[in-house]
Design a protein around this motif. Sequence first.
Motif, PDB file in Angstrom:
ATOM      1  N   MET A  23     -35.133 -24.176  39.965  1.00  0.00           N
ATOM      2  CA  MET A  23     -35.706 -25.248  39.534  1.00  0.00           C
ATOM      3  C   MET A  23     -34.893 -26.454  39.491  1.00  0.00           C
ATOM      4  O   MET A  23     -33.314 -26.269  39.058  1.00  0.00           O
ATOM      5  CB  MET A  23     -35.890 -25.215  38.162  1.00  0.00           C
ATOM      6  CG  MET A  23     -36.806 -26.542  37.648  1.00  0.00           C
ATOM      7  SD  MET A  23     -36.958 -26.527  35.895  1.00  0.00           S
ATOM      8  CE  MET A  23     -38.424 -24.973  35.547  1.00  0.00           C
ATOM      9  N   LYS A  24     -34.987 -27.681  40.079  1.00  0.00           N
ATOM     10  CA  LYS A  24     -34.171 -28.764  40.354  1.00  0.00           C
ATOM     11  C   LYS A  24     -33.731 -29.179  38.558  1.00  0.00           C
ATOM     12  O   LYS A  24     -34.818 -29.128  37.668  1.00  0.00           O
ATOM     13  CB  LYS A  24     -34.590 -29.786  40.867  1.00  0.00           C
ATOM     14  CG  LYS A  24     -34.714 -29.763  42.287  1.00  0.00           C
ATOM     15  CD  LYS A  24     -35.491 -30.479  43.139  1.00  0.00           C
ATOM     16  CE  LYS A  24     -35.224 -32.080  42.941  1.00  0.00           C
ATOM     17  NZ  LYS A  24     -36.075 -33.146  43.740  1.00  0.00           N
ATOM     18  N   GLY A  25     -32.699 -29.853  38.377  1.00  0.00           N
ATOM     19  CA  GLY A  25     -32.255 -30.099  37.203  1.00  0.00           C
ATOM     20  C   GLY A  25     -32.928 -31.364  36.849  1.00  0.00           C
ATOM     21  O   GLY A  25     -32.817 -32.056  35.722  1.00  0.00           O
ATOM     22  N   THR A  26     -33.250 -32.352  37.713  1.00  0.00           N
ATOM     23  CA  THR A  26     -33.892 -33.372  37.508  1.00  0.00           C
ATOM     24  C   THR A  26     -35.305 -33.744  38.050  1.00  0.00           C
ATOM     25  O   THR A  26     -35.428 -32.826  39.081  1.00  0.00           O
ATOM     26  CB  THR A  26     -32.921 -34.614  38.300  1.00  0.00           C
ATOM     27  OG1 THR A  26     -32.949 -34.452  39.533  1.00  0.00           O
ATOM     28  CG2 THR A  26     -31.591 -34.781  37.491  1.00  0.00           C
ATOM     29  N   GLY A  27     -36.352 -34.486  37.618  1.00  0.00           N
ATOM     30  CA  GLY A  27     -37.495 -34.748  38.073  1.00  0.00           C
ATOM     31  C   GLY A  27     -38.368 -33.527  37.575  1.00  0.00           C
ATOM     32  O   GLY A  27     -38.284 -33.050  36.579  1.00  0.00           O
ATOM     33  N   PHE A  28     -39.218 -33.095  38.466  1.00  0.00           N
ATOM     34  CA  PHE A  28     -40.463 -32.519  38.137  1.00  0.00           C
ATOM     35  C   PHE A  28     -39.897 -31.023  37.665  1.00  0.00           C
ATOM     36  O   PHE A  28     -38.915 -30.435  38.417  1.00  0.00           O
ATOM     37  CB  PHE A  28     -41.529 -32.423  39.054  1.00  0.00           C
ATOM     38  CG  PHE A  28     -42.123 -33.635  39.435  1.00  0.00           C
ATOM     39  CD1 PHE A  28     -42.372 -33.865  40.702  1.00  0.00           C
ATOM     40  CD2 PHE A  28     -42.368 -34.528  38.454  1.00  0.00           C
ATOM     41  CE1 PHE A  28     -42.961 -35.162  41.109  1.00  0.00           C
ATOM     42  CE2 PHE A  28     -42.699 -35.766  38.728  1.00  0.00           C
ATOM     43  CZ  PHE A  28     -43.170 -36.184  39.977  1.00  0.00           C
ATOM     44  N   GLN A  29     -40.676 -30.125  36.813  1.00  0.00           N
ATOM     45  CA  GLN A  29     -40.047 -28.968  36.531  1.00  0.00           C
ATOM     46  C   GLN A  29     -40.854 -27.961  37.153  1.00  0.00           C
ATOM     47  O   GLN A  29     -41.626 -27.000  36.786  1.00  0.00           O
ATOM     48  CB  GLN A  29     -40.570 -28.721  34.800  1.00  0.00           C
ATOM     49  CG  GLN A  29     -39.577 -29.665  34.081  1.00  0.00           C
ATOM     50  CD  GLN A  29     -39.671 -29.157  32.505  1.00  0.00           C
ATOM     51  OE1 GLN A  29     -38.909 -29.619  31.701  1.00  0.00           O
ATOM     52  NE2 GLN A  29     -40.425 -28.018  32.378  1.00  0.00           N
ATOM     53  N   LYS A  37     -34.394 -28.550  30.993  1.00  0.00           N
ATOM     54  CA  LYS A  37     -35.458 -27.696  31.646  1.00  0.00           C
ATOM     55  C   LYS A  37     -36.101 -26.614  30.814  1.00  0.00           C
ATOM     56  O   LYS A  37     -35.087 -25.608  30.539  1.00  0.00           O
ATOM     57  CB  LYS A  37     -35.423 -27.538  32.989  1.00  0.00           C
ATOM     58  CG  LYS A  37     -34.863 -28.609  33.877  1.00  0.00           C
ATOM     59  CD  LYS A  37     -35.989 -29.724  33.873  1.00  0.00           C
ATOM     60  CE  LYS A  37     -35.362 -30.862  34.980  1.00  0.00           C
ATOM     61  NZ  LYS A  37     -36.619 -32.161  34.859  1.00  0.00           N
ATOM     62  N   TYR A  80     -31.364 -25.061  37.997  1.00  0.00           N
ATOM     63  CA  TYR A  80     -31.585 -23.758  37.147  1.00  0.00           C
ATOM     64  C   TYR A  80     -31.892 -22.832  37.950  1.00  0.00           C
ATOM     65  O   TYR A  80     -32.710 -22.753  38.889  1.00  0.00           O
ATOM     66  CB  TYR A  80     -32.500 -24.034  36.063  1.00  0.00           C
ATOM     67  CG  TYR A  80     -32.064 -25.235  34.949  1.00  0.00           C
ATOM     68  CD1 TYR A  80     -32.298 -26.418  35.175  1.00  0.00           C
ATOM     69  CD2 TYR A  80     -31.618 -24.772  33.655  1.00  0.00           C
ATOM     70  CE1 TYR A  80     -31.829 -27.440  34.463  1.00  0.00           C
ATOM     71  CE2 TYR A  80     -31.585 -25.791  32.749  1.00  0.00           C
ATOM     72  CZ  TYR A  80     -31.468 -26.987  33.278  1.00  0.00           C
ATOM     73  OH  TYR A  80     -31.078 -28.227  32.015  1.00  0.00           O
ATOM     74  N   GLN A 132     -49.286 -30.005  38.214  1.00  0.00           N
ATOM     75  CA  GLN A 132     -48.266 -29.930  37.212  1.00  0.00           C
ATOM     76  C   GLN A 132     -49.064 -31.078  36.223  1.00  0.00           C
ATOM     77  O   GLN A 132     -48.962 -32.150  36.694  1.00  0.00           O
ATOM     78  CB  GLN A 132     -46.906 -29.868  37.249  1.00  0.00           C
ATOM     79  CG  GLN A 132     -46.126 -30.201  35.957  1.00  0.00           C
ATOM     80  CD  GLN A 132     -44.687 -30.446  36.267  1.00  0.00           C
ATOM     81  OE1 GLN A 132     -44.081 -30.171  37.302  1.00  0.00           O
ATOM     82  NE2 GLN A 132     -43.856 -31.031  35.205  1.00  0.00           N
TER      83      GLN A 132
END
Lengths: 115, 117
Positions: free
Chosen positions: A95-101, B103, A33, B48
């Motif tokens: 922001m990666k689409g998988t894993g941590f936001q 997300k 994203y 986080q």
Amino acid sequence: AQTVTQSQPEMSVQEAETVTLSCTYDTSENNYYLFWYKQPPSRQMILVIRQEAYKQQNATENRFSVNFQKAAKSFSLKISDSQLGDTAMYFCAFMKGTGFQKLVFGTGTRLLVSP
Amino acid sequence: EAGVAQSPRYKIIEKRQSVAFWCNPISGHATLYWYQQILGQGPKLLIQFQNNGVVDDSQLPKDRFSAERLKGVDSTLKIQPAKLEDSAVYLCASSLVLAGGRKETQYFGPGTRLLVL
């Protein structure tokens, strides 16, 4: 690791004109994203627009639109009919689409809109 | 809907002193973030939380920084002892967690500006 580059430290535009802010990014991910955030002098960070990488259509929000070029890893923000209230720092973020936001930000572009 | 609240807004301390920042996220937001924004740079994620558990603290200088989110709502970030290079704005953000992996947007608070002398 992902990186985000904003090559324009400062931009100026007159009211009612159009301005484009540049952003490039580097990633090996295919699912991600992209965001543009605005940070006025009061420092409250506000989301301007977001783009999902899997969507080919460029996102638009009223006077704000993006030019998303996935192959070139470019994500520019166009502000039409600039207003005095658009004066702020603008940050491009990834922001990666998988894993941590986790948001990865660029260094920002300071936009000044003058009468 | 109330936004992300942070306090204090400004803090001036001397090096080697301790300081704590508080954050109250948007109601219902399970994920909470602390970012550090040094002057002239973009924010950098420190830690986080999802509910009251840490999911990413890889960039938190653990020798001096600590954070907690008791009961999965409010959070505090502490620096002990502070160094000159800790002068920055500390931003708290929160977001929803939805099924399906989408997300969600992060909403930011006004930040706490810290000056270490």
